[in-house]
Design an enzyme around this catalytic site. Structure first.
Site, mmCIF file in Angstrom:
data_model
loop_
_atom_site.group_PDB
_atom_site.id
_atom_site.type_symbol
_atom_site.label_atom_id
_atom_site.label_comp_id
_atom_site.label_asym_id
_atom_site.label_seq_id
_atom_site.Cartn_x
_atom_site.Cartn_y
_atom_site.Cartn_z
ATOM 1 C CG ASN A 1 -1.702 1.238 1.422
ATOM 2 O OD1 ASN A 1 -1.817 2.037 0.496
ATOM 3 N ND2 ASN A 1 -2.269 1.428 2.602
ATOM 4 C CG HIS B 1 -5.779 1.741 5.299
ATOM 5 N ND1 HIS B 1 -5.316 2.709 6.155
ATOM 6 C CD2 HIS B 1 -4.746 0.872 5.119
ATOM 7 C CE1 HIS B 1 -4.056 2.444 6.464
ATOM 8 N NE2 HIS B 1 -3.678 1.330 5.848
ATOM 9 C CD GLU C 1 -2.923 5.462 6.785
ATOM 10 O OE1 GLU C 1 -2.910 5.501 5.545
ATOM 11 O OE2 GLU C 1 -1.993 4.973 7.458
ATOM 12 C CD GLU D 1 -3.539 -2.784 7.446
ATOM 13 O OE1 GLU D 1 -2.390 -2.998 7.086
ATOM 14 O OE2 GLU D 1 -4.174 -1.755 7.148
ATOM 15 N N GLY E 1 2.356 2.033 10.743
ATOM 16 C CA GLY E 1 3.301 3.144 10.594
ATOM 17 C C GLY E 1 4.048 3.509 11.861
ATOM 18 C CB SER F 1 5.199 -2.021 12.020
ATOM 19 O OG SER F 1 4.782 -0.695 12.284
#
Ligand code: PEP
Length: 236
Positions: A10, A93, A95, A161, A167, A199
């Protein structure tokens, strides 16, 4: 022999056409063990598709709208994504949930629309740090799974996730990944690929990908490191 898994990259809002071309050329020159799904920004998809010539490499987008057409300025539909040559689309996602207010209902609607356009949605779920610390991870995941998964088809993937691992350089422990993936497997049944994301790097990928009920990984930052990502794709 290492079995073939899915490694999705991604790129988020990063990368240029030149760098993507360079990466695709490099990755496809390697002896790929795993299957790559590369998910660059929308504007690079059509060009990227022209550079793909390996059966082990596919294209994915990072989002699509829940409607196929209409007055939605600035949005991209699943049909548009499909037309670029994509086979996959990331949906929900963290985000998108965090910065665009996407909730489980919307994510389910997007997943259904993606499937209707012939795309395989990669549906993201995951607890935040507070939920992990309160010990309610599995309850949160169960709620997300029950609310987000499409009814129309089983042609989708689920990416676990944990939000606190994205991140941050702090991947979930192997024990935690195994526990969650075992739980998700019971919830979704067999035949649905389960990816871990958060990560993943060239240093931890091999161990994570070999866990039971881990069918692949979704990689953010490390997918922009051409050589490191190449090592991951080769199972090194
Ligand atoms: C992601 O964006 O889905 C992700 C897992 O990012 P990172 O690998 O950088 O944690």
């Amino acid at each position: 022999m290492t079995s073939s898994k899915i490694i999705a990259g991604n790129w988020k809002m990063n990368g240029t056409a030149t760098f993507l071309k360079e990466c695709l050329s490099y990755w496809q020159s390697l002896s790929l063990v795993h299957n790559l799904v590369i998910c660059p920004p929308f504007t690079l998809l059509t060009e990227a598709n022209k550079s793909i010539h390996s059966s082990k490499v596919s294209l994915g987008a990072q989002d699509c709208h829940q409607k196929l057409t209409g007055a939605f300025t600035g949005n991209i539909s699943a049909d548009h994504v499909k037309e670029t040559g994509c086979s996959y689309v990331i949906i929900g996602h963290s985000e998108r949930r965090q910065y665009h207010g996407e909730n489980n209902d919307l994510i389910k609607a997007k997943a259904e629309t993606a499937i209707s356009s012939g795309l395989k949605p990669v549906i993201c779920v995951g607890e935040n740090l507070g939920e992990r610390e309160q010990g309610v991870t599995l309850e949160i995941l169960q709620t997300q799974i029950e609310a987000c998964l499409p009814n129309s088809s089983r042609d989708f993937l689920v990416a676990y996730e944990p939000v606190w691992a994205i991140g941050t350089g702090k991947a979930a422990s192997l024990k935690d990944i195994e526990e969650v993936h075992g739980f998700l497997r019971k919830l979704v049944g067999s035949g649905i690929p389960l990816l871990y994301g958060g990560s993943v790097t060239a240093e931890n990928c091999k161990e994570i990908i070999s866990l039971s009920d881990v069918d692949g990984v979704l990689v953010g930052g490390a997918s922009l490191k051409k050589q490191d990502f190449g090592r991951m794709l080769c199972g090194q």
